[in-house]
Design an enzyme around this catalytic site. Structure first.
Site, mmCIF file in Angstrom:
data_model
loop_
_atom_site.group_PDB
_atom_site.id
_atom_site.type_symbol
_atom_site.label_atom_id
_atom_site.label_comp_id
_atom_site.label_asym_id
_atom_site.label_seq_id
_atom_site.Cartn_x
_atom_site.Cartn_y
_atom_site.Cartn_z
ATOM 1 N N CYS A 1 42.776 50.915 -9.242
ATOM 2 C CA CYS A 1 42.552 51.950 -10.250
ATOM 3 C C CYS A 1 41.925 51.315 -11.487
ATOM 4 O O CYS A 1 42.438 50.323 -12.011
ATOM 5 C CB CYS A 1 43.887 52.607 -10.603
ATOM 6 N N GLU A 2 40.817 51.873 -11.942
ATOM 7 C CA GLU A 2 40.136 51.268 -13.089
ATOM 8 C C GLU A 2 40.866 51.509 -14.404
ATOM 9 O O GLU A 2 40.565 50.866 -15.413
ATOM 10 C CB GLU A 2 38.703 51.780 -13.193
ATOM 11 N N HIS A 3 41.825 52.422 -14.414
ATOM 12 C CA HIS A 3 42.550 52.716 -15.657
ATOM 13 C C HIS A 3 43.673 51.717 -15.928
ATOM 14 O O HIS A 3 43.950 51.397 -17.085
ATOM 15 C CB HIS A 3 43.128 54.132 -15.602
ATOM 16 N N HIS A 4 44.332 51.249 -14.852
ATOM 17 C CA HIS A 4 45.461 50.332 -15.035
ATOM 18 C C HIS A 4 45.319 49.048 -14.223
ATOM 19 O O HIS A 4 46.156 48.165 -14.325
ATOM 20 C CB HIS A 4 46.774 51.020 -14.635
ATOM 21 N N GLN B 1 39.555 57.614 -7.531
ATOM 22 C CA GLN B 1 39.426 58.141 -6.177
ATOM 23 C C GLN B 1 38.331 59.193 -6.072
ATOM 24 O O GLN B 1 37.637 59.283 -5.053
ATOM 25 C CB GLN B 1 40.769 58.712 -5.724
ATOM 26 N N HIS C 1 48.824 56.209 -5.295
ATOM 27 C CA HIS C 1 48.432 55.416 -6.453
ATOM 28 C C HIS C 1 49.641 54.748 -7.097
ATOM 29 O O HIS C 1 50.581 55.427 -7.521
ATOM 30 C CB HIS C 1 47.731 56.311 -7.487
ATOM 31 N N CYS D 1 49.814 53.504 -9.896
ATOM 32 C CA CYS D 1 49.955 53.862 -11.310
ATOM 33 C C CYS D 1 50.842 55.088 -11.487
ATOM 34 O O CYS D 1 51.313 55.363 -12.599
ATOM 35 C CB CYS D 1 48.582 54.096 -11.954
#
Length: 235
Positions: free
Chosen positions: A122-125, A163, A191, A193
């Site tokens: 995941c590019e956010h976390h 995703q 996920h 996250c």
């Protein structure tokens, strides 16, 4: 009239060689966190050393002793792991497909490959999400080797991702590669996250779909695709 169907589950048989393609050069020593590197950052070794140094800094900022036995080599191991997890940045669809495109008249058959394992970050976390991708397409004179569908999925999964974008990229890559009549892609993933942090919902899963060409314009084709991937008759 329903399309003829060639449906096949995909069980990953990729070799677990344990060989990492990164870095390819000589062994690199990790500098102390307060040192300054003024050398060129353009080589593979330079980038690897920079990432490893960042990991060492993170470990120290967490309050750990980065030089103790259990953690001394962790920065470099974590660097190699991260480079493997994101190796899709160093790959292209053209490269992984290679000669796996074949001329074949299929009379508008639908090709379906289900249950392809995917793993991404995941590019956010920067924590993992993992699941399955189901891919279908209706050829237009050309077909792809079945394993190439899995390889295309990995090119985009092995990057920092969301995703929703991953699903679109897989579908568009197949469309660009062989110009089929249509493509359908569904990704189902869990996920971390949402499991290890935040709402901490272990049983949750996310489903995304992308349909192009006849899968988008023809309701019957689209319905057939979704029925096939939800079927439990083949395992």
């Amino acid at each position: 009239m329903m399309n003829n169907v060639r449906s096949r589950d995909f069980e990953s048989d990729a070799e677990d060689s344990g060989v990492l393609n990164f870095p390819t050069g000589k062994r690199v020593k990790i500098k102390d966190s307060d040192s300054t590197d003024t050398s060129s950052e353009g080589t593979e070794d330079d980038r690897t050393a920079k990432i490893a140094q960042a990991f060492k800094t993170i470990i120290e900022c967490l309050g750990e002793d980065a030089d103790r036995e259990g953690l001394e080599t962790t920065p470099m191991r974590a660097t190699k792991a991260l480079q493997f997890f994101t190796q899709g940045y160093c790959q292209s669809v053209k490269e992984v497909v290679g000669e796996g495109i074949f001329n074949e008249e299929t009379d508008s058959d639908m090709i379906v490959v289900r249950n392809i394992d995917i793993h991404s970050l995941c590019e956010h976390h920067m924590v993992p999400f993992s699941g399955k991708v189901h891919i279908a397409y209706i050829p237009n004179g050309k077909i792809l080797g079945l394993s190439k569908l899995a390889r295309i999925a990995d090119v985009y999964a092995r990057r920092l991702q969301v995703q929703e974008r991953l699903t679109r990229q897989i579908a568009q890559a197949i469309m660009d590669c062989i110009s089929p009549q249509g493509v359908g892609v569904v990704v189902e993933a869990s996920h971390m996250c949402m499991v290890m942090r935040g709402v901490e919902k272990a049983g949750s899963s996310t489903v995304t779909s992308s349909v192009l060409g006849s899968f988008k314009t023809d309701k019957q084709t689209r319905a057939e695709f979704f029925n096939l991937i939800n079927s439990t008759s083949s395992k």
